[in-house]
Design an enzyme around this catalytic site. Structure first.
Site, PDB file in Angstrom:
ATOM      1  N   VAL A 146     -55.401  14.657 -41.155  1.00 40.04           N
ATOM      2  CA  VAL A 146     -55.249  16.157 -41.855  1.00 40.04           C
ATOM      3  C   VAL A 146     -53.753  16.600 -42.334  1.00 40.04           C
ATOM      4  O   VAL A 146     -52.996  16.247 -40.858  1.00 40.04           O
ATOM      5  CB  VAL A 146     -55.963  17.631 -40.789  1.00 40.04           C
ATOM      6  N   CYS A 147     -53.949  16.718 -43.480  1.00 39.68           N
ATOM      7  CA  CYS A 147     -52.287  16.718 -43.865  1.00 39.68           C
ATOM      8  C   CYS A 147     -51.924  18.708 -44.076  1.00 39.68           C
ATOM      9  O   CYS A 147     -52.785  19.441 -44.806  1.00 39.68           O
ATOM     10  CB  CYS A 147     -51.220  16.456 -44.641  1.00 39.68           C
ATOM     11  N   ILE A 148     -51.466  19.413 -42.679  1.00 41.07           N
ATOM     12  CA  ILE A 148     -51.320  21.170 -42.875  1.00 41.07           C
ATOM     13  C   ILE A 148     -50.095  21.546 -42.623  1.00 41.07           C
ATOM     14  O   ILE A 148     -49.833  20.944 -41.469  1.00 41.07           O
ATOM     15  CB  ILE A 148     -52.990  21.793 -42.248  1.00 41.07           C
TER      16      ILE A 148
END
Lengths: 195, 166
Positions: free
Chosen positions: B89-91
């Site tokens: 996940v890229c957040i």
């Protein structure tokens, strides 16, 4: 006077020439020779190339290999550069590394059709096959891990380690089974509408 | 020393998340023998193509948590612009305060010890509802989301059905 000037300028000219030669050699030959040495001695590790290519399917393998070779094979440095700038320097046209035959084209990894077969579903993952057909239960009427009925959500925390583990497992299963039942109902509703 | 602080804090968060779980989130350590590895289930937000889906994810905490954030990886299929094909996940909330790889994140959105697992999971849930177009992790999904929205929604819905074994 002119005689003396000439004798003075010959050695100084020689000195200058020698100095210039050393300087030129230093600036133009030392750098390329060390970097080419590095490029030759440090071929990029195919596993590293694959790892980066999986993380950043938009980056070509040729660019990755070029960058890895230039930074001495550091996956971190290459990753940082991609994250920071969104791309890598294009390698010179003469740079034609051997790309492993197994390497897939960069977009294939993200193809939704490929995702289908890659993952196992939740029912299989959490081993819920036998529980799918069981009657609908709301969290409050489910039974506790020790078989005691009426363990409600407010009692989700237990001071006993094993009990906690079992409660967490039960909450997970309930969440998945409820989702599955809802989806089944929705599908049924849609079929009735269609028919 | 640092790791005792980390495990205490994680245990505390586990307790909070269990006694008052946010809607649509179940999370806890895979086994309490290793408090640094968690598994979470996130329910797809209503009114989005992810609705009705349950998305399992794995959270790996560093030994110096909460100074540094965990990494989060979806274990099943998640077709989303901000989720790498590997599930990662890229957040912004998962990025340490020091590094800002994309130069658009506000410091307040990034990780800091005042954030929590609960906040991460809630942020990820709203990320599912509203993809961030600025930093696509899955280029193909981002393109589809931007240009062919109905195809994107169908891909996601099909994935949800598959993930529930239907």
């Amino acid at each position: 006077m002119p005689d003396q000037q000439q004798t003075l300028s010959v050695p100084s000219l020689l000195l200058l020439a020698a100095f210039a030669a050393i300087t030129i050699r230093y600036f133009f030959f030392t750098k390329p020779s060390t970097s080419s040495l590095r490029t030759n001695s440090r071929a990029a590790n195919p596993a590293d190339v694959e790892q980066i290519a999986t993380m950043f399917p938009q980056i070509g393998r040729r660019e990755i290999i070029w960058d890895l070779q230039r930074n001495g094979g550091s996956v971190n440095a290459t990753t940082e550069r991609i994250l920071g700038r969104g791309s890598l320097d294009p390698p010179p046209p003469s740079f034609q590394p051997i790309i492993p035959p197994g390497a897939t084209p960069s977009t294939a990894n993200t193809n939704p059709a490929q995702l289908k077969s890659k993952h196992i579903d939740l029912i299989t993952r959490y081993n819920l096959g036998s529980k799918i057909s069981s009657p609908l239960s709301t969290p409050s009427e489910g039974s506790g891990p020790s078989g005691s009925p009426g363990v409600s959500q407010t009692q989700a925390w237990s001071s006993n380690k094993n009990e906690r583990q079992a409660l967490l497992k039960r909450r997970r299963e309930e969440m998945i089974l409820n989702a599955r039942r809802k989806l089944e109902e929705m599908e049924r509703g849609r079929l009735q509408q269609d028919g | 020393m640092a790791s005792t602080i980390a495990s205490r804090r994680l245990f505390h968060e586990y307790k909070l998340l269990t006694s008052s779980p946010p809607d649509g989130i179940t999370a806890g350590p895979v086994s309490e023998d290793d408090i640094f590895l968690w598994e979470a289930l996130i329910q797809g937000p209503d009114g989005t193509p992810f609705e009705g889906g349950i998305f399992p994810a794995e959270l790996k905490f560093p030994k110096d948590y909460p100074l540094n954030p965990p990494t989060m990886r979806f274990l099943g299929e998640v077709w989303h612009p901000n989720v790498y094909p590997s599930g990662l996940v890229c957040i912004s909330i998962l990025h340490a305060p020091g590094d800002d790889p994309h130069h658009y994140e506000k410091a307040s959105e990034r990780w800091s010890p005042i954030q929590s697992v609960e906040k991460i999971l809630i942020s990820v849930m709203s990320m599912l509802a509203e993809p961030n177009d600025e930093s696509p992790a899955n280029i193909e999904a981002a393109k589809m989301w931007r240009e062919r929205r109905s195809e994107f929604e169908k891909t996601v819905r099909d994935g949800v059905k598959r993930s529930l074994g239907m």
